[in-house]
Design a protein around this motif. Structure first.
Motif, PDB file in Angstrom:
ATOM      1  N   ALA A 273      -5.042   6.266  -4.970  1.00 30.47           N
ATOM      2  CA  ALA A 273      -4.621   7.202  -6.005  1.00 30.47           C
ATOM      3  C   ALA A 273      -3.356   6.697  -6.696  1.00 30.47           C
ATOM      4  N   ARG A 274      -3.254   7.011  -7.984  1.00 26.91           N
ATOM      5  CA  ARG A 274      -2.128   6.550  -8.789  1.00 26.91           C
ATOM      6  C   ARG A 274      -0.792   6.981  -8.210  1.00 26.91           C
ATOM      7  N   ASP A 275      -0.696   8.243  -7.758  1.00 23.73           N
ATOM      8  CA  ASP A 275       0.584   8.738  -7.259  1.00 23.73           C
ATOM      9  C   ASP A 275       0.988   8.055  -5.955  1.00 23.73           C
ATOM     10  N   VAL A 276       0.017   7.636  -5.153  1.00 22.75           N
ATOM     11  CA  VAL A 276       0.322   6.924  -3.909  1.00 22.75           C
ATOM     12  C   VAL A 276       0.966   5.576  -4.212  1.00 22.75           C
ATOM     13  N   VAL A 277       0.397   4.844  -5.169  1.00 14.77           N
ATOM     14  CA  VAL A 277       0.939   3.535  -5.532  1.00 14.77           C
ATOM     15  C   VAL A 277       2.337   3.674  -6.118  1.00 14.77           C
ATOM     16  N   LEU A 278       2.498   4.613  -7.024  1.00 16.19           N
ATOM     17  CA  LEU A 278       3.798   4.794  -7.673  1.00 16.19           C
ATOM     18  C   LEU A 278       4.866   5.232  -6.674  1.00 16.19           C
ATOM     19  N   ASN A 279       4.499   6.081  -5.737  1.00 15.55           N
ATOM     20  CA  ASN A 279       5.473   6.517  -4.728  1.00 15.55           C
ATOM     21  C   ASN A 279       5.868   5.370  -3.803  1.00 15.55           C
ATOM     22  N   ALA A 280       4.921   4.501  -3.497  1.00 16.95           N
ATOM     23  CA  ALA A 280       5.230   3.338  -2.663  1.00 16.95           C
ATOM     24  C   ALA A 280       6.224   2.414  -3.361  1.00 16.95           C
ATOM     25  N   ILE A 281       6.019   2.193  -4.652  1.00 17.39           N
ATOM     26  CA  ILE A 281       6.941   1.348  -5.415  1.00 17.39           C
ATOM     27  C   ILE A 281       8.294   2.034  -5.560  1.00 17.39           C
ATOM     28  N   LEU A 282       8.274   3.341  -5.647  1.00 15.10           N
ATOM     29  CA  LEU A 282       9.512   4.113  -5.723  1.00 15.10           C
ATOM     30  C   LEU A 282      10.362   3.876  -4.473  1.00 15.10           C
ATOM     31  N   ILE A 283       9.742   3.952  -3.324  1.00 14.20           N
ATOM     32  CA  ILE A 283      10.453   3.701  -2.061  1.00 14.20           C
ATOM     33  C   ILE A 283      10.917   2.251  -1.989  1.00 14.20           C
ATOM     34  N   GLY A 284      10.055   1.333  -2.421  1.00 15.46           N
ATOM     35  CA  GLY A 284      10.405  -0.087  -2.394  1.00 15.46           C
ATOM     36  C   GLY A 284      11.595  -0.407  -3.271  1.00 15.46           C
ATOM     37  N   SER A 285      11.726   0.261  -4.407  1.00 10.99           N
ATOM     38  CA  SER A 285      12.852  -0.001  -5.295  1.00 10.99           C
ATOM     39  C   SER A 285      14.165   0.434  -4.659  1.00 10.99           C
ATOM     40  N   ALA A 286      14.135   1.526  -3.892  1.00 12.00           N
ATOM     41  CA  ALA A 286      15.340   1.958  -3.176  1.00 12.00           C
ATOM     42  C   ALA A 286      15.725   0.941  -2.100  1.00 12.00           C
ATOM     43  N   VAL A 287      14.726   0.404  -1.419  1.00 11.95           N
ATOM     44  CA  VAL A 287      14.985  -0.636  -0.409  1.00 11.95           C
ATOM     45  C   VAL A 287      15.559  -1.888  -1.060  1.00 11.95           C
ATOM     46  N   GLU A 288      15.021  -2.268  -2.211  1.00  9.23           N
ATOM     47  CA  GLU A 288      15.510  -3.462  -2.900  1.00  9.23           C
ATOM     48  C   GLU A 288      16.979  -3.316  -3.283  1.00  9.23           C
ATOM     49  N   LEU A 289      17.382  -2.141  -3.717  1.00 13.32           N
ATOM     50  CA  LEU A 289      18.771  -1.929  -4.118  1.00 13.32           C
ATOM     51  C   LEU A 289      19.726  -2.215  -2.958  1.00 13.32           C
ATOM     52  N   VAL A 290      19.386  -1.744  -1.783  1.00 17.44           N
ATOM     53  CA  VAL A 290      20.222  -1.989  -0.600  1.00 17.44           C
ATOM     54  C   VAL A 290      20.217  -3.475  -0.225  1.00 17.44           C
ATOM     55  N   LEU A 291      19.047  -4.075  -0.266  1.00 19.99           N
ATOM     56  CA  LEU A 291      18.930  -5.477   0.136  1.00 19.99           C
ATOM     57  C   LEU A 291      19.662  -6.414  -0.821  1.00 19.99           C
ATOM     58  N   LEU A 292      19.648  -6.118  -2.103  1.00 19.55           N
ATOM     59  CA  LEU A 292      20.346  -6.967  -3.065  1.00 19.55           C
ATOM     60  C   LEU A 292      21.835  -7.055  -2.739  1.00 19.55           C
ATOM     61  N   GLY A 293      22.464  -5.915  -2.485  1.00 19.84           N
ATOM     62  CA  GLY A 293      23.877  -5.921  -2.142  1.00 19.84           C
ATOM     63  C   GLY A 293      24.148  -6.646  -0.838  1.00 19.84           C
ATOM     64  N   VAL A 334       0.733   0.774   1.910  1.00 16.99           N
ATOM     65  CA  VAL A 334       1.179   0.254   0.614  1.00 16.99           C
ATOM     66  C   VAL A 334       2.703   0.211   0.555  1.00 16.99           C
ATOM     67  N   THR A 335       3.350   1.230   1.087  1.00 18.68           N
ATOM     68  CA  THR A 335       4.820   1.250   1.122  1.00 18.68           C
ATOM     69  C   THR A 335       5.352   0.100   1.970  1.00 18.68           C
ATOM     70  N   ALA A 336       4.713  -0.139   3.111  1.00 22.73           N
ATOM     71  CA  ALA A 336       5.123  -1.249   3.974  1.00 22.73           C
ATOM     72  C   ALA A 336       4.975  -2.578   3.248  1.00 22.73           C
ATOM     73  N   ALA A 337       3.897  -2.722   2.481  1.00 22.72           N
ATOM     74  CA  ALA A 337       3.672  -3.956   1.724  1.00 22.72           C
ATOM     75  C   ALA A 337       4.771  -4.180   0.694  1.00 22.72           C
ATOM     76  N   VAL A 338       5.082  -3.143  -0.078  1.00 25.29           N
ATOM     77  CA  VAL A 338       6.095  -3.278  -1.129  1.00 25.29           C
ATOM     78  C   VAL A 338       7.473  -3.523  -0.527  1.00 25.29           C
ATOM     79  N   CYS A 339       7.810  -2.821   0.544  1.00 22.11           N
ATOM     80  CA  CYS A 339       9.121  -3.013   1.187  1.00 22.11           C
ATOM     81  C   CYS A 339       9.242  -4.413   1.785  1.00 22.11           C
ATOM     82  N   MET A 340       8.159  -4.902   2.371  1.00 21.23           N
ATOM     83  CA  MET A 340       8.173  -6.261   2.899  1.00 21.23           C
ATOM     84  C   MET A 340       8.373  -7.268   1.767  1.00 21.23           C
ATOM     85  N   ALA A 341       7.718  -7.046   0.652  1.00 20.69           N
ATOM     86  CA  ALA A 341       7.865  -7.942  -0.488  1.00 20.69           C
ATOM     87  C   ALA A 341       9.306  -7.962  -0.983  1.00 20.69           C
TER      88      ALA A 341
END
Length: 435
Positions: A273-293, A334-341
């Motif tokens: 479902a579209r909302d599942v994919v978008l929510n997974a990327i939403l969580i991944g973007s928050a993880v990326e922000l922490v990892l970048l710093g 899907v969230t695990a995949a995006v966060c791992m990426a």
């Protein structure tokens, strides 16, 4: 390592935050186009094709904009090395905002026919020019204002705008996805584009308050401004540009595959479902922000090279597991995949501003880093969603996409490994000159 609150550090912090907010707006404009390409543009602007072909054409307009980035990078690089970094930041932000707002007003194919995709392509090209000039100026303002021992950390601030923008753009589309489908397709998709006007006003106020880069001011004071900086950098620094391109393509391609292409792949091929994919990327973007710093801070201690090598290598070896997790079809997988990426992407992306800046002398630095980044993101990176879609359609499998991602990541890995430059801790760097 504690940050001493000297006047230079205070100025560096203010400049870095302003650069972050500005790039956040630019990336927001860019990401909403990419997300809309995956979700709605194939239907609204290319309705006479089957879903896969329509998606490829939609991503092709995304690629056209990316192809224009080198032009924007060269134009702004030329003037950024002649008249200053700040003026280019203001011009690119204004240009990007106006074009994005106009995209939100575009009539669709059903309203004006073939003129609709033509106008979309024209606006996308202009957006690509503005975006191509933005990156170099934002990065240099942050890096060149930073204390020598903290260039990695402060230089990462413009890139932190990327996950924040991804969070905002994906979050906006996630909320709009709650609308009835007809409402979303008729007017809901326009809201993220129109909202960019408010963000641009905020960004303009902040950027107009910035001081010019101290490194460029030294170039002016010493009268080392060259007449044709772009010609100069390609004539005498082409090896550094080649290294920069090869280093940059890894995280750029990975990001496009694992946050943009994955949207259409998960929805159309896996049936998520579209909302599942978008929510997974939403969580991944928050993880990326922490990892970048975190990775940027680490690079100031152990050096850019080991952090960049880890990022490129990690992306290469996890390319296949990424798609296995997406194929799991659940929010968790899907969230695990995006966060791992995001681990691999963030590691190399965090050090990229300081890494590329170190390759060039101040009098041609804007031109040099803009050429490196925009050639990587424009020629190869921007075509990645279309390439990935074509590879999947050809093989009816994600395996070719996996191989493509792994090969590009290995190119970055070996470029970092073999480059003759300093990739060492700041304490040791003071004892050596840049090759």
């Amino acid at each position: 390592m504690a940050i001493q609150h000297t006047p230079q550090t205070t100025t560096a912090r203010k400049t870095a935050v302003a650069s972050l907010i500005g790039t956040c707006i630019e990336w927001y404009d860019f990401y909403i186009y990419g997300t809309a390409s995956a979700l709605v543009f194939s239907t609204l602007f290319f309705p006479s094709y089957d879903p896969t072909v329509g998606t490829m054409l939609s991503f092709a307009t995304f690629a056209i904009g990316a192809l224009m980035r080198p032009l924007g990078g060269l134009i702004c690089g030329h003037y950024g090395d002649k008249v200053g970094r700040k003026s280019m930041l203001v011009a690119t932000l204004l240009g990007m905002g106006v074009v994005t707002f106009l995209i939100g007003l575009l009539p669709t194919y059903s309203q004006i026919g073939i003129l609709a995709p033509i106008l979309l392509i024209i606006l996308r090209m202009l957006q690509g020019v503005a975006f191509g000039g933005e990156w170099g100026g934002a990065v240099l303002m942050a890096v060149e204002h930073a204390p020598k021992e903290r260039k990695g950390f402060f230089g990462s601030f413009p890139h932190m705008g990327s996950p924040i923008a991804l969070f905002l753009s994906t979050g906006t589309f996630s909320l709009l996805a709650l609308l009835p489908k007809d409402d979303f397709m008729s007017w809901g998709w326009r809201i993220p584009f129109l909202l960019s006007a408010l963000l641009v006003i905020v960004g303009m106020v902040l950027r107009l308050q910035l001081f010019e880069s101290p490194d460029f001011q030294k170039v002016l004071d010493s009268q080392k401004v060259v007449e044709r900086p772009v010609v100069e950098v390609f004539r005498h620094h082409w090896r550094q540009i080649l290294v920069g391109v090869c280093v940059a393509i890894g995280p750029i391609v990975a990001f496009y595959v694992q946050t943009l292409f994955v949207v259409s792949y998960a929805m159309q091929s896996v049936g998520i479902a579209r909302d599942v994919v978008l929510n997974a990327i939403l969580i991944g973007s928050a993880v990326e922000l922490v990892l970048l710093g975190a990775f940027a801070w680490l690079s100031d201690i152990i050096g850019r090279k080991p952090v960049a090598l880890f990022g490129a290598g990690f992306t290469a070896i996890t390319a296949y597991p990424f798609f296995l997790l997406v194929d799991g079809g659940t929010l968790g997988s899907v969230t695990a995949a995006v966060c791992m990426a995001m681990v691999g992407i963030s590691a190399i992306y965090a050090v990229l501003p300081a890494y590329l800046s170190d390759l060039f002398e101040p009098h041609v630095r804007y031109s040099g880093i803009s050429a490196s980044f925009t050639l990587a993101s424009g020629i190869l990176g921007g075509f990645t969603p279309a390439i990935a879609t074509g590879l999947f359609a050809w093989a009816d499998s994600s395996v070719p996409v996996t191989i493509y991602l792994a090969i590009i990541s290995l190119i970055s890995f070996f470029a970092v490994l073999g480059a003759r430059r300093r990739g060492i801790a700041p304490q040791a760097a003071q004892l050596r000159s840049v090759n």
